[in-house]
Design a protein around this motif. Structure first.
Motif, PDB file in Angstrom:
ATOM      1  N   TRP A 156       0.820  -1.209   0.000  1.00 23.08           N
ATOM      2  CA  TRP A 156       0.000   0.000   0.000  1.00 23.08           C
ATOM      3  C   TRP A 156       0.856   1.262   0.000  1.00 23.08           C
ATOM      4  O   TRP A 156       0.490   2.281  -0.575  1.00 23.08           O
ATOM      5  N   GLU A 157       2.040   1.190   0.622  1.00 25.76           N
ATOM      6  CA  GLU A 157       2.917   2.361   0.619  1.00 25.76           C
ATOM      7  C   GLU A 157       3.371   2.712  -0.794  1.00 25.76           C
ATOM      8  O   GLU A 157       3.635   3.884  -1.092  1.00 25.76           O
ATOM      9  N   GLN A 158       3.455   1.701  -1.652  1.00 24.99           N
ATOM     10  CA  GLN A 158       3.896   1.955  -3.020  1.00 24.99           C
ATOM     11  C   GLN A 158       2.801   2.607  -3.864  1.00 24.99           C
ATOM     12  O   GLN A 158       3.096   3.320  -4.818  1.00 24.99           O
ATOM     13  N   PHE A 159       1.535   2.383  -3.493  1.00 22.50           N
ATOM     14  CA  PHE A 159       0.463   3.133  -4.138  1.00 22.50           C
ATOM     15  C   PHE A 159       0.567   4.617  -3.763  1.00 22.50           C
ATOM     16  O   PHE A 159       0.389   5.498  -4.612  1.00 22.50           O
ATOM     17  N   LEU A 160       0.839   4.878  -2.495  1.00 18.87           N
ATOM     18  CA  LEU A 160       1.040   6.263  -2.071  1.00 18.87           C
ATOM     19  C   LEU A 160       2.196   6.897  -2.831  1.00 18.87           C
ATOM     20  O   LEU A 160       2.108   8.043  -3.276  1.00 18.87           O
ATOM     21  N   GLN A 161       3.308   6.136  -2.973  1.00 19.29           N
ATOM     22  CA  GLN A 161       4.476   6.652  -3.664  1.00 19.29           C
ATOM     23  C   GLN A 161       4.166   6.985  -5.119  1.00 19.29           C
ATOM     24  O   GLN A 161       4.577   8.027  -5.638  1.00 19.29           O
ATOM     25  N   SER A 162       3.417   6.111  -5.794  1.00 15.29           N
ATOM     26  CA  SER A 162       3.077   6.407  -7.192  1.00 15.29           C
ATOM     27  C   SER A 162       2.219   7.658  -7.264  1.00 15.29           C
ATOM     28  O   SER A 162       2.340   8.460  -8.194  1.00 15.29           O
ATOM     29  N   GLY A 163       1.332   7.840  -6.256  1.00 13.83           N
ATOM     30  CA  GLY A 163       0.535   9.056  -6.207  1.00 13.83           C
ATOM     31  C   GLY A 163       1.391  10.298  -6.025  1.00 13.83           C
ATOM     32  O   GLY A 163       1.133  11.349  -6.631  1.00 13.83           O
ATOM     33  N   GLU A 164       2.443  10.182  -5.199  1.00 16.54           N
ATOM     34  CA  GLU A 164       3.363  11.310  -5.017  1.00 16.54           C
ATOM     35  C   GLU A 164       4.053  11.655  -6.336  1.00 16.54           C
ATOM     36  O   GLU A 164       4.201  12.834  -6.685  1.00 16.54           O
ATOM     37  N   ASP A 165       4.484  10.618  -7.061  1.00 16.55           N
ATOM     38  CA  ASP A 165       5.110  10.854  -8.372  1.00 16.55           C
ATOM     39  C   ASP A 165       4.135  11.564  -9.305  1.00 16.55           C
ATOM     40  O   ASP A 165       4.504  12.486 -10.036  1.00 16.55           O
ATOM     41  N   ILE A 166       2.889  11.109  -9.287  1.00 21.48           N
ATOM     42  CA  ILE A 166       1.862  11.696 -10.142  1.00 21.48           C
ATOM     43  C   ILE A 166       1.616  13.156  -9.760  1.00 21.48           C
ATOM     44  O   ILE A 166       1.465  14.033 -10.622  1.00 21.48           O
TER      45      ILE A 166
END
Length: 288
Positions: A156-166
């Motif tokens: 789930w932390e990696q979903f947050l990270q992809s959102g940060e990139d976006i």
């Protein structure tokens, strides 16, 4: 500098694509409030004046990358392989936004992330995107739509990270972008032989379990307070175990773009909390 001009969790469940007469039969004479909620959301979108709508699609499962569709235009006729007996023959024709898609990949690569662009004429659509395009009348308003996948081999932390990139990509794009997390909260289906607990099929008492109703409502209350940090604190122990649709990818990616645990955007419910074959559905708006 680009900016996020609003965000929302939005239900896309297939029953909403049936005709009003049939929906009212299922609703013991009442329509789903999610339908009225789409009209309320359209008002928020019109006021926000976005250049692009970004949809986090909880049905587009990918492996290895968080993909962004980078095509200039999408058109065709949609049929669901899940429920083809009524979700079929849906025409769609809307613009994409290749410039924004490329900006997201560029930002992610600079951060050693996993967001990548795919532009292929045969790339299929999913109803988590198509249903919103239709109900929110994005074709009629000619608003470009960019869809983001749910990468299934992620924590789930990696979903947050992809959102940060976006989020970084949006800021670099110079565009006004509105985010839609397309999906349910708790996502456990009732059995094939399920008998309704309430005559109005959409009623919350028909959600899969009292525990899931309580959990969903607790999350909705925290969203209303802007306490996304507390939702994240409880993710492993609660929301991951329920679980939310696509393990919450749609919400987590949206939230990552909005600032993650630091986000304090307060959620305004634009519909009642309702059942869809056991899953918990609601529209929640977060102002910029």
């Amino acid at each position: 500098m680009g900016q996020i001009v609003g965000s929302a969790i939005v239900s896309h469940h297939p029953g909403l694509m049936q005709c009003e007469e049939f929906r009212r039969l299922q609703g013991a004479g009442e329509d789903s409030d999610l339908i009225a909620g789409y009209a309320r959301l359209r008002e928020r979108i019109a006021a926000a004046k976005p250049d692009v709508i970004m949809i986090f699609d909880s049905h587009w499962f990918t492996t290895g990358y968080h993909l962004v569709d980078g095509g200039a235009r999408y058109s065709g006729t949609y049929i669901s392989d899940e429920m083809p007996w009524y979700l079929h023959g849906v025409p769609f024709a809307y613009r994409g936004h290749p410039k924004l898609a490329r900006a997201l990949e560029t930002a992610s690569r600079a951060r050693q992330g996993y967001v990548r662009v795919i532009d292929h004429p045969d790339l299929g659509r999913h109803y988590a995107t198509v249903n919103l395009v239709k109900h929110l009348r994005l074709e009629l308003d000619d608003i470009p739509v960019v869809t983001v996948s749910s990468c299934q081999n992620c924590r789930w932390e990696q979903f947050l990270q992809s959102g940060e990139d976006i989020g970084e990509g949006i800021r670099a794009s110079g565009l006004r972008v509105l985010l839609l997390a397309s999906g349910a909260l708790s996502h456990k289906f009732n059995g094939i032989d399920w008998k309704p607990n309430h005559p109005r099929i959409f009623h919350e008492n028909n959600v899969s379990s009292p525990e899931n109703i309580e959990s969903d409502k607790g999350a909705i209350a925290l969203m209303a307070e802007g306490r996304h940090d507390l939702i994240l604190e409880r993710w492993d122990a609660e929301y991951r175990r329920k679980p939310w649709e696509a393990f919450g990818a749609h919400y987590l990616q949206m939230l990552g773009a909005m600032g993650g645990a630091d986000c304090r955007a307060k959620g305004e419910a634009l519909s009642a909390y309702e059942n869809a074959r056991g899953t918990g559905n609601i529209h929640v708006w977060f102002p910029a």
